[in-house]
Design a protein around this motif. Structure first.
Motif, PDB file in Angstrom:
ATOM      1  N   VAL A  15       0.882  -1.204  -0.064  1.00 32.39           N
ATOM      2  CA  VAL A  15      -0.009   0.043  -0.004  1.00 32.39           C
ATOM      3  C   VAL A  15       0.769   1.212  -0.051  1.00 32.39           C
ATOM      4  O   VAL A  15       0.698   2.230  -0.815  1.00 32.39           O
ATOM      5  N   ARG A  16       1.751   1.226   0.905  1.00 35.47           N
ATOM      6  CA  ARG A  16       2.893   2.447   0.945  1.00 35.47           C
ATOM      7  C   ARG A  16       3.526   2.660  -0.281  1.00 35.47           C
ATOM      8  O   ARG A  16       3.779   3.707  -0.970  1.00 35.47           O
ATOM      9  N   GLU A  17       3.957   1.532  -1.246  1.00 38.11           N
ATOM     10  CA  GLU A  17       4.527   1.549  -2.471  1.00 38.11           C
ATOM     11  C   GLU A  17       3.597   2.376  -3.170  1.00 38.11           C
ATOM     12  O   GLU A  17       4.107   3.236  -4.119  1.00 38.11           O
ATOM     13  N   LYS A  18       2.307   1.726  -3.390  1.00 30.33           N
ATOM     14  CA  LYS A  18       1.215   2.444  -4.118  1.00 30.33           C
ATOM     15  C   LYS A  18       1.104   3.878  -4.207  1.00 30.33           C
ATOM     16  O   LYS A  18       1.152   4.693  -4.811  1.00 30.33           O
ATOM     17  N   VAL A  19       1.050   4.232  -2.772  1.00 33.20           N
ATOM     18  CA  VAL A  19       0.948   5.540  -2.068  1.00 33.20           C
ATOM     19  C   VAL A  19       2.054   6.619  -2.661  1.00 33.20           C
ATOM     20  O   VAL A  19       1.863   7.553  -3.291  1.00 33.20           O
ATOM     21  N   ALA A  20       3.347   5.775  -2.669  1.00 30.04           N
ATOM     22  CA  ALA A  20       4.468   6.599  -3.169  1.00 30.04           C
ATOM     23  C   ALA A  20       4.657   6.917  -4.462  1.00 30.04           C
ATOM     24  O   ALA A  20       4.918   7.902  -5.126  1.00 30.04           O
ATOM     25  N   GLY A  21       4.083   6.116  -5.477  1.00 24.65           N
ATOM     26  CA  GLY A  21       4.013   5.968  -6.841  1.00 24.65           C
ATOM     27  C   GLY A  21       3.055   6.981  -7.171  1.00 24.65           C
ATOM     28  O   GLY A  21       3.331   7.705  -7.901  1.00 24.65           O
ATOM     29  N   HIS A  22       1.820   7.260  -6.535  1.00 19.09           N
ATOM     30  CA  HIS A  22       0.835   8.275  -6.685  1.00 19.09           C
ATOM     31  C   HIS A  22       1.279   9.445  -6.427  1.00 19.09           C
ATOM     32  O   HIS A  22       1.078  10.511  -6.987  1.00 19.09           O
ATOM     33  N   VAL A  23       2.047   9.646  -5.308  1.00 21.79           N
ATOM     34  CA  VAL A  23       2.584  10.776  -4.679  1.00 21.79           C
ATOM     35  C   VAL A  23       3.465  11.485  -5.880  1.00 21.79           C
ATOM     36  O   VAL A  23       3.835  12.602  -6.023  1.00 21.79           O
ATOM     37  N   ALA A  24       4.468  10.492  -6.371  1.00 21.09           N
ATOM     38  CA  ALA A  24       5.217  10.961  -7.359  1.00 21.09           C
ATOM     39  C   ALA A  24       4.601  11.498  -8.532  1.00 21.09           C
ATOM     40  O   ALA A  24       4.987  12.538  -9.233  1.00 21.09           O
ATOM     41  N   ARG A  25       3.502  11.119  -8.928  1.00 23.61           N
ATOM     42  CA  ARG A  25       2.598  11.404 -10.111  1.00 23.61           C
ATOM     43  C   ARG A  25       2.302  12.834  -9.813  1.00 23.61           C
ATOM     44  O   ARG A  25       2.208  13.769 -10.748  1.00 23.61           O
ATOM     45  N   LEU A 278      -3.481   5.626   6.546  1.00 21.60           N
ATOM     46  CA  LEU A 278      -3.575   6.981   6.871  1.00 21.60           C
ATOM     47  C   LEU A 278      -2.693   8.047   5.529  1.00 21.60           C
ATOM     48  O   LEU A 278      -3.291   8.651   5.215  1.00 21.60           O
ATOM     49  N   LEU A 279      -1.773   7.262   5.200  1.00 22.09           N
ATOM     50  CA  LEU A 279      -1.106   7.726   4.046  1.00 22.09           C
ATOM     51  C   LEU A 279      -2.112   7.617   2.595  1.00 22.09           C
ATOM     52  O   LEU A 279      -1.825   8.396   1.831  1.00 22.09           O
ATOM     53  N   ALA A 280      -2.701   6.531   2.435  1.00 28.36           N
ATOM     54  CA  ALA A 280      -3.553   6.351   1.424  1.00 28.36           C
ATOM     55  C   ALA A 280      -4.602   7.442   1.645  1.00 28.36           C
ATOM     56  O   ALA A 280      -4.881   8.151   0.397  1.00 28.36           O
ATOM     57  N   ASN A 281      -5.133   7.736   2.602  1.00 29.37           N
ATOM     58  CA  ASN A 281      -6.318   8.799   2.985  1.00 29.37           C
ATOM     59  C   ASN A 281      -5.615  10.208   2.407  1.00 29.37           C
ATOM     60  O   ASN A 281      -6.497  10.952   1.777  1.00 29.37           O
ATOM     61  N   THR A 282      -4.507  10.446   2.864  1.00 32.94           N
ATOM     62  CA  THR A 282      -3.825  11.681   2.697  1.00 32.94           C
ATOM     63  C   THR A 282      -3.699  12.105   1.130  1.00 32.94           C
ATOM     64  O   THR A 282      -4.141  12.904   0.681  1.00 32.94           O
ATOM     65  N   VAL A 283      -3.427  10.882   0.345  1.00 36.50           N
ATOM     66  CA  VAL A 283      -3.211  11.100  -0.963  1.00 36.50           C
ATOM     67  C   VAL A 283      -4.409  11.235  -1.656  1.00 36.50           C
ATOM     68  O   VAL A 283      -4.549  11.746  -2.732  1.00 36.50           O
ATOM     69  N   THR A 284      -5.235  10.471  -1.199  1.00 35.11           N
ATOM     70  CA  THR A 284      -6.901  10.478  -1.746  1.00 35.11           C
ATOM     71  C   THR A 284      -7.259  12.000  -1.290  1.00 35.11           C
ATOM     72  O   THR A 284      -7.874  12.614  -2.629  1.00 35.11           O
ATOM     73  N   ALA A 285      -7.199  12.482  -0.300  1.00 34.16           N
ATOM     74  CA  ALA A 285      -7.547  13.843   0.011  1.00 34.16           C
ATOM     75  C   ALA A 285      -7.129  14.884  -0.863  1.00 34.16           C
ATOM     76  O   ALA A 285      -7.667  15.980  -1.292  1.00 34.16           O
ATOM     77  N   CYS A 286      -5.855  14.505  -1.170  1.00 32.43           N
ATOM     78  CA  CYS A 286      -5.103  15.723  -2.020  1.00 32.43           C
ATOM     79  C   CYS A 286      -5.618  15.683  -3.528  1.00 32.43           C
ATOM     80  O   CYS A 286      -5.724  16.638  -4.102  1.00 32.43           O
ATOM     81  N   SER A 287      -5.570  14.252  -3.851  1.00 33.92           N
ATOM     82  CA  SER A 287      -6.213  14.189  -5.185  1.00 33.92           C
ATOM     83  C   SER A 287      -7.582  14.692  -5.397  1.00 33.92           C
ATOM     84  O   SER A 287      -7.904  15.469  -6.490  1.00 33.92           O
ATOM     85  N   ARG A 288      -8.568  14.616  -4.191  1.00 37.65           N
ATOM     86  CA  ARG A 288      -9.832  15.044  -4.511  1.00 37.65           C
ATOM     87  C   ARG A 288      -9.842  16.451  -4.580  1.00 37.65           C
ATOM     88  O   ARG A 288     -10.450  17.246  -5.250  1.00 37.65           O
ATOM     89  N   ALA A 289      -9.106  16.933  -3.653  1.00 35.46           N
ATOM     90  CA  ALA A 289      -9.050  18.613  -3.449  1.00 35.46           C
ATOM     91  C   ALA A 289      -8.552  19.234  -4.775  1.00 35.46           C
ATOM     92  O   ALA A 289      -8.842  20.451  -5.045  1.00 35.46           O
ATOM     93  N   ASN A 290      -7.772  18.548  -5.675  1.00 32.75           N
ATOM     94  CA  ASN A 290      -7.352  19.118  -6.791  1.00 32.75           C
ATOM     95  C   ASN A 290      -7.975  18.744  -8.151  1.00 32.75           C
ATOM     96  O   ASN A 290      -7.626  19.063  -9.078  1.00 32.75           O
ATOM     97  N   GLY A 291      -9.261  17.978  -7.638  1.00 30.37           N
ATOM     98  CA  GLY A 291     -10.187  17.741  -8.923  1.00 30.37           C
ATOM     99  C   GLY A 291      -9.482  16.571  -9.884  1.00 30.37           C
ATOM    100  O   GLY A 291      -9.734  16.209 -10.928  1.00 30.37           O
ATOM    101  N   LEU A 292      -8.333  15.658  -9.319  1.00 23.24           N
ATOM    102  CA  LEU A 292      -7.634  14.678  -9.928  1.00 23.24           C
ATOM    103  C   LEU A 292      -8.167  13.238  -9.547  1.00 23.24           C
ATOM    104  O   LEU A 292      -8.854  13.007  -8.624  1.00 23.24           O
ATOM    105  N   ASP A 293      -7.887  12.270 -10.622  1.00 29.80           N
ATOM    106  CA  ASP A 293      -8.244  11.064 -10.189  1.00 29.80           C
ATOM    107  C   ASP A 293      -7.835  10.633  -9.100  1.00 29.80           C
ATOM    108  O   ASP A 293      -6.484  10.836  -8.555  1.00 29.80           O
ATOM    109  N   GLU A 294      -8.640   9.753  -8.156  1.00 32.09           N
ATOM    110  CA  GLU A 294      -8.207   9.148  -7.029  1.00 32.09           C
ATOM    111  C   GLU A 294      -7.121   8.007  -7.336  1.00 32.09           C
ATOM    112  O   GLU A 294      -7.423   7.346  -8.141  1.00 32.09           O
ATOM    113  N   PRO A 295      -6.409   7.580  -6.418  1.00 30.50           N
ATOM    114  CA  PRO A 295      -5.591   6.450  -6.500  1.00 30.50           C
ATOM    115  C   PRO A 295      -6.155   5.209  -6.516  1.00 30.50           C
ATOM    116  O   PRO A 295      -7.148   5.058  -5.569  1.00 30.50           O
TER     117      PRO A 295
END
Ligand code: NDP
Length: 300
Positions: A15-25, A278-295
């Motif tokens: 899960v952390r690896e997936k989060v890191a991939g999405h953060v990098a994008r 918690l990390l997954a939720n943070t990246v989800t919240a960031c994607s939603r806040a910016n109108g981008l696709d969710e991980p």
């Protein structure tokens, strides 16, 4: 039968690896760095450890981590003012107030002052309502982690009988909502449940979130059932030497793993998934806040 051990540590690493991939994008394609703010009031040693490990894990995925450590005497007005600042800070996408708070602070009021879109713990009353009505929400981390492991093990959960033992707002109730959302037939058991062993024996999935060491023995488990042990209990371990302790779950692992089809160990089961979510939720919240696709695969 010997149960398959569901390795929460390995799952959480994925899960952390997936989060890191999405953060990098998010950083490379959009110039956005997700940010998590953790607020700690007081000096509770366990809370300090949790906050440190949350901050470290956040940074490891490439996100920004901000820690606010406040004096134990901090007033409610000052805490609410800080949360208001964080709500309005565009570089912060997730806000977590470490619980429990000192007794002079109103926990419900504090949690409900966090912007629901930044409520990465999923405890805000709006998120509780959204989850309960099957709408997109921020989902509490521990039950989200349990759901991910169950989906991974079973594929579809549709039609399975699930018994959740425990009805707390942070684990039992949201867990039951998530299982219902995946079309399980859900029973929520608690301290007043009559004939709990019999209720548990009906289940294809047992989630134990009670806080009582090794309360659920193997003969409460239907052969082949999946057992998710949320409990974290520290008990004496004289076999390890005088004064030594160890962690055990709410399930009696030895007897349950002889009957179950799959089981999460303690430690190394649900625990590591909570921070990963918690990390997954943070990246989800960031994607939603910016109108981008969710991980994909990181939300309920
Ligand atoms: P709570 O104390 O808030 O809730 C416990 C629940 O268990 C209550 O609903 C209570 O029923 C029920 N219960 C207590 N005794 C019995 C009994 N004899 N038979 C049936 N039900 C009973 O605990 P939490 O939900 O916060 O936590 C549960 C466990 O999970 C704890 O060990 C905690 O440390 C752990 N935990 C682990 C996390 C992780 O990351 N792995 C995260 C969060 C929690 P009633 O409502 O009737 O009193």
């Amino acid at each position: 039968m010997t149960a398959k051990i569901i390795d929460g540590k390995a799952f959480a690493a994925g899960v952390r690896e997936k989060v890191a991939g999405h953060v990098a994008r998010l950083i490379n394609d959009h110039g956005i760095t997700p940010g998590l703010a953790v607020v700690l009031v007081g000096e509770d040693p366990a809370s300090q450890v949790y906050v440190r490990s949350k901050g470290k894990a956040t940074i490891e995925t490439g996100m920004k981590s901000v820690e606010h450590k406040l004096d134990p005497e901090t007033s409610q007005a000052d805490l609410l003012a800080l949360i208001d600042d964080l709500n309005n800070d565009e570089t912060i996408h997730g806000i977590l107030v470490q619980l429990p708070l000192p007794a002079h602070l109103d926990e419900d009021l504090v949690i409900n002052s966090i912007s629901p879109a930044k409520d990465v713990d999923g405890f805000h009353i709006s998120n509780v309502g959204l989850l309960g009505t099957g709408q997109k929400s921020m989902v509490p981390c521990t039950p989200l982690g349990c759901l991910m492991m169950l989906r991974d093990h079973h594929g579809s959960l549709s039609g399975l009988d699930a018994v959740v033992i425990g009805r707390s707002n942070i684990v039992g109730k949201p867990m039951a909502q998530l299982l219902l959302g995946d079309s399980c037939t859900v029973t929520i058991a608690h301290s007043r449940t009559k004939d709990l062993p019999e209720v548990a024996r009906r289940a294809d999935i047992v989630v134990a979130a009670v806080g009582r060491p090794e309360m659920v023995p193997g003969d409460w488990i239907k052969p082949g059932a999946t057992v998710i042990d949320v409990g974290i209990n520290r008990v004496d371990a004289p076999e390890k030497g005088e004064g030594k302790t160890k962690l055990v779950g709410d399930v009696h692992f030895e007897s349950a793993s002889a009957v179950a089809g799959a089981i999460t160990p303690v430690p190394g089961g649900v625990g590591p998934m909570t921070i990963a979510c918690l990390l997954a939720n943070t990246v989800t919240a960031c994607s939603r806040a910016n109108g981008l696709d969710e991980p994909e695969g990181l939300t309920a």
